[in-house]
Design an enzyme around this catalytic site. Structure first.
Site, PDB file in Angstrom:
ATOM      1  N   CYS A 111      79.109  59.723   8.209  1.00 34.61           N
ATOM      2  CA  CYS A 111      78.042  60.730   8.146  1.00 34.61           C
ATOM      3  C   CYS A 111      78.637  62.139   8.263  1.00 34.61           C
ATOM      4  O   CYS A 111      79.482  62.386   9.122  1.00 34.61           O
ATOM      5  CB  CYS A 111      77.063  60.481   9.291  1.00 34.61           C
ATOM      6  SG  CYS A 111      75.776  61.723   9.389  1.00 34.61           S
ATOM      7  N   GLN A 167      59.444  48.866  19.497  1.00 33.36           N
ATOM      8  CA  GLN A 167      60.915  48.880  19.461  1.00 33.36           C
ATOM      9  C   GLN A 167      61.365  49.476  18.136  1.00 33.36           C
ATOM     10  O   GLN A 167      60.772  49.190  17.100  1.00 33.36           O
ATOM     11  CB  GLN A 167      61.463  47.454  19.593  1.00 33.36           C
ATOM     12  CG  GLN A 167      61.113  46.758  20.899  1.00 33.36           C
ATOM     13  CD  GLN A 167      62.030  47.142  22.041  1.00 33.36           C
ATOM     14  OE1 GLN A 167      62.997  47.894  21.878  1.00 33.36           O
ATOM     15  NE2 GLN A 167      61.718  46.661  23.232  1.00 33.36           N
ATOM     16  N   TYR A 193      56.141  45.357  32.607  1.00 29.47           N
ATOM     17  CA  TYR A 193      56.514  46.529  31.793  1.00 29.47           C
ATOM     18  C   TYR A 193      56.305  46.159  30.312  1.00 29.47           C
ATOM     19  O   TYR A 193      57.211  46.252  29.499  1.00 29.47           O
ATOM     20  CB  TYR A 193      57.974  46.940  32.024  1.00 29.47           C
ATOM     21  CG  TYR A 193      58.343  47.132  33.475  1.00 29.47           C
ATOM     22  CD1 TYR A 193      58.205  48.371  34.073  1.00 29.47           C
ATOM     23  CD2 TYR A 193      58.836  46.069  34.241  1.00 29.47           C
ATOM     24  CE1 TYR A 193      58.538  48.546  35.414  1.00 29.47           C
ATOM     25  CE2 TYR A 193      59.169  46.239  35.571  1.00 29.47           C
ATOM     26  CZ  TYR A 193      59.034  47.477  36.153  1.00 29.47           C
ATOM     27  OH  TYR A 193      59.371  47.658  37.467  1.00 29.47           O
ATOM     28  N   ASP A 224      60.897  43.711  31.510  1.00 25.10           N
ATOM     29  CA  ASP A 224      61.606  44.575  30.552  1.00 25.10           C
ATOM     30  C   ASP A 224      61.408  46.040  30.994  1.00 25.10           C
ATOM     31  O   ASP A 224      60.686  46.804  30.352  1.00 25.10           O
ATOM     32  CB  ASP A 224      61.026  44.330  29.149  1.00 25.10           C
ATOM     33  CG  ASP A 224      61.743  45.133  28.062  1.00 25.10           C
ATOM     34  OD1 ASP A 224      62.749  45.807  28.365  1.00 25.10           O
ATOM     35  OD2 ASP A 224      61.280  45.092  26.904  1.00 25.10           O
ATOM     36  N   CYS A 261      67.756  47.517  28.746  1.00 25.06           N
ATOM     37  CA  CYS A 261      68.536  48.377  27.848  1.00 25.06           C
ATOM     38  C   CYS A 261      69.603  49.122  28.649  1.00 25.06           C
ATOM     39  O   CYS A 261      70.223  50.043  28.133  1.00 25.06           O
ATOM     40  CB  CYS A 261      67.620  49.358  27.114  1.00 25.06           C
ATOM     41  SG  CYS A 261      66.632  50.346  28.241  1.00 25.06           S
TER      42      CYS A 261
HETATM   43  C1  LIG Z   1      61.525  49.120  27.803  1.00 28.77           C
HETATM   44  S1  LIG Z   1      59.827  49.382  27.596  1.00 28.77           S
HETATM   45  C2  LIG Z   1      59.314  47.732  27.360  1.00 28.77           C
HETATM   46  C3  LIG Z   1      58.416  47.555  26.196  1.00 28.77           C
HETATM   47  C4  LIG Z   1      58.035  46.178  25.728  1.00 28.77           C
HETATM   48  N1  LIG Z   1      58.499  45.093  26.533  1.00 28.77           N
HETATM   49  C5  LIG Z   1      58.481  46.028  24.278  1.00 28.77           C
HETATM   50  O1  LIG Z   1      59.351  45.199  23.990  1.00 28.77           O
HETATM   51  O2  LIG Z   1      57.936  46.720  23.415  1.00 28.77           O
HETATM   52  C6  LIG Z   1      59.358  49.685  29.274  1.00 28.77           C
HETATM   53  C7  LIG Z   1      57.870  49.899  29.506  1.00 28.77           C
HETATM   54  O3  LIG Z   1      57.657  50.079  30.902  1.00 28.77           O
HETATM   55  C8  LIG Z   1      56.595  50.992  31.112  1.00 28.77           C
HETATM   56  N2  LIG Z   1      56.732  51.480  32.499  1.00 28.77           N
HETATM   57  C9  LIG Z   1      57.605  52.394  32.962  1.00 28.77           C
HETATM   58  N3  LIG Z   1      57.456  52.535  34.293  1.00 28.77           N
HETATM   59  C10 LIG Z   1      56.480  51.684  34.675  1.00 28.77           C
HETATM   60  C11 LIG Z   1      55.877  51.373  35.934  1.00 28.77           C
HETATM   61  N4  LIG Z   1      56.283  51.979  37.042  1.00 28.77           N
HETATM   62  N5  LIG Z   1      54.910  50.457  35.973  1.00 28.77           N
HETATM   63  C12 LIG Z   1      54.505  49.822  34.832  1.00 28.77           C
HETATM   64  N6  LIG Z   1      55.038  50.076  33.609  1.00 28.77           N
HETATM   65  C13 LIG Z   1      56.000  50.996  33.539  1.00 28.77           C
HETATM   66  C14 LIG Z   1      56.826  52.020  30.014  1.00 28.77           C
HETATM   67  O4  LIG Z   1      55.638  52.728  29.750  1.00 28.77           O
HETATM   68  C15 LIG Z   1      57.287  51.143  28.846  1.00 28.77           C
HETATM   69  O5  LIG Z   1      56.207  50.762  28.046  1.00 28.77           O
END
Ligand SMILES: C[S@@+](CC[C@H](N)C(=O)[O-])C[C@H]1O[C@@H](n2cnc3c(N)ncnc32)[C@H](O)[C@@H]1O
Length: 467
Positions: free
Chosen positions: A76, A299, A328, A398, A425
């Site tokens: 790139c 994602q 999550y 997650d 992640c």
């Molecule tokens: C890595 S993403 C996971 C998304 C989902 N598992 C996916 O594959 O699309 C983490 C998620 O955790 C939520 N989150 C972050 N802090 C949180 C909390 N304290 N309590 C509940 N959810 C939370 C975020 O809004 C986000 O949607």
């Protein structure tokens, strides 16, 4: 010698080791440890010391004496200035090797934990144009390259990405390889239209300017969404711009716009208006259709997401009678992916819009055994919750990069599901949490999945079973 005097010092014939954070390798000299960007493990280098931050020294490559394993030319033109794709100088199989190592090292060094079965990383079949979302910024004072600094006739308006480490500087992007080339064409068209029609580009210092942000999303079903964020209200100009964009790109399924005159770029509190289409696009994973709205999380690598969720389902080994918690859960995409193979799935998520999306996606996919609960995990997941929704056989978690709050880990240990599947992640925070969970759980299997080729980021799925 003072630190300032040390800057500029050259170290010759030093060897780069271990690819890690942000595309840095480490160089160990007799005096100090120096992090060198864009190096490759095994490189023999001449480097220059350039800075020190929080007791860590940083250097840059002056010349490569001999190349380390897997060093290749980057593809790139924006490499090195743009903030993305920091591992382009590393051949893809080597990237996968080092991503595996990052996970193994975190487990050993931070978690001090063993795993029964290390499964090889699942690499990406597509390692360019793999993203389904890119976010661009318009700017009236673009980042100038060295050969442009003294050119007074240069065009200063830009549409691109923030320069690495500079929130106030935007690098004008000619071609980005992360998303299908149509994204480049749309961005370049809007930029050209803006320049030709004398629309103002956003000025971050004064917080004004008409063209501000552009979000482009697409799916493997060939659907495209653009979200044009305007900094100043001018309905006539907005509608003309969108009309021309629509005419130029009939492939865009839905066109959305919003006016943001705040000092930050977030669109979560911005009212969005649909100009064309339904206001959402759809992605398919196996037989499920997910509706993605402009503010929904999905994602960013659809092809690898399918492999990630299949791995989660394989680890869960569902028989049909299980209660599963999906912690999550975001827009419930994992919950819905496994719902048909278990008795019930309960997702918990802190963002109301994501919970609404999850419920809508359950309905449109005729899934009736899922529940989605909005709230902060730390307070929602407790004994009363378990009492109300039933003791889970499996907990899938997650969390965001920071990992789980210690109270959440404690509650999982108290809840005692038979299996825990931890998707992460960030291998460092995952290893920290797994160590605490290992008080009651064995680590059976671990499998990294590469969602982000040419970066040092890696997703990792780990299966734990109650001792
Ligand atoms: C890595 S993403 C996971 C998304 C989902 N598992 C996916 O594959 O699309 C983490 C998620 O955790 C939520 N989150 C972050 N802090 C949180 C909390 N304290 N309590 C509940 N959810 C939370 C975020 O809004 C986000 O949607």
């Amino acid at each position: 010698m003072s630190i300032k005097k040390l800057f500029g010092k050259i170290y010759e014939n030093v060897v780069a080791e271990g690819a890690g954070h942000d595309g840095y390798c480490v160089v160990k000299t007799d005096e100090k440890i120096i992090f060198v960007k864009y190096s490759v493990p095994g490189d023999v280098l001449n480097i220059r010391l350039i800075s020190k931050k929080n007791k860590v020294f940083f250097g840059e490559i002056v010349s490569i004496v001999s190349s380390g394993r897997g060093r290749i030319a980057h593809f790139c033109n924006h490499f090195g200035i743009c903030g993305g794709c920091k591992w382009q100088q590393l051949e893809y199989n080597e990237q996968l090797y080092w991503k595996n190592r990052l996970v193994e090292d975190a487990f050993k060094r931070i978690g001090k934990i063993n795993c029964n079965e290390w499964q090889p990383i699942i690499g990406a079949t597509e390692n360019i144009a793999y993203r389904n979302k890119t976010e661009y910024t318009f700017s009236n004072k673009r980042w100038l390259l060295e050969n442009e600094i003294n050119n007074e006739n240069i065009q200063l308006n830009a549409a691109g990405f923030h320069v690495s480490g500079r929130f106030d500087k935007v690098l004008d992007i000619e071609k980005c390889y992360l998303q299908d080339d149509l994204a480049n064409k749309i961005r370049l068209f809007i930029k050209k239209y803006g320049i030709e029609n004398k629309l103002s580009f956003y000025d971050i210092k004064q917080n004004k300017g008409f063209l501000r942000n552009l979000i482009i999303r697409n799916t493997t079903l060939g659907q495209w969404m653009i979200v044009v964020i305007i900094g100043e209200e001018n309905e006539k100009q907005i509608l003309k711009l969108l009309e021309e964009t629509e005419k130029q790109f009939p492939a865009i399924t839905t066109i959305i716009y919003g006016i943001n005159s705040k000092t930050n770029d977030t669109i979560y509190d911005t009212q969005l208006i649909t100009y064309k289409g339904n206001g959402y696009i759809e992605e398919r994973l196996e037989d499920l259709i997910y509706r993605i709205r402009p503010k929904s999380f999905f994602q960013t690598n659809s092809l690898q997401t399918l492999k990630l969720y299949q791995k989660v389902r394989e680890f869960a080994n569902l028989k049909g009678n299980e209660i599963v918690y999906d912690l999550y859960c975001g827009t419930g995409s994992i919950s819905l992916f496994i719902a048909k193979q278990c008795a019930k799935v309960c997702g918990i998520e802190s963002v109301q819009q994501a919970v609404d999306d999850a419920k809508e996606n359950a309905k449109t996919n005729y899934i009736s055994n899922s529940e989605f609960i909005m709230g902060d995990m730390r307070y929602v997941l407790n004994d009363e919750f378990v009492e109300k929704y039933g003791k889970p056989n499996i907990i899938i978690t997650d969390p965001p990069r920071a990992g789980m709050h210690p109270e959440v880990v404690k509650q999982i240990l108290k809840t005692e599901p038979q299996l825990i599947i931890y998707v992460s992640c960030n291998p460092s925070t995952q290893a920290r949490d797994l160590q605490i969970l290992s008080e009651k759980y064995y680590i059976l299997k671990t499998c990294p999945v590469d969602m982000f080729p040419h970066t040092n980021h890696v997703e990792n799925v780990t299966l734990m079973e109650k001792r």
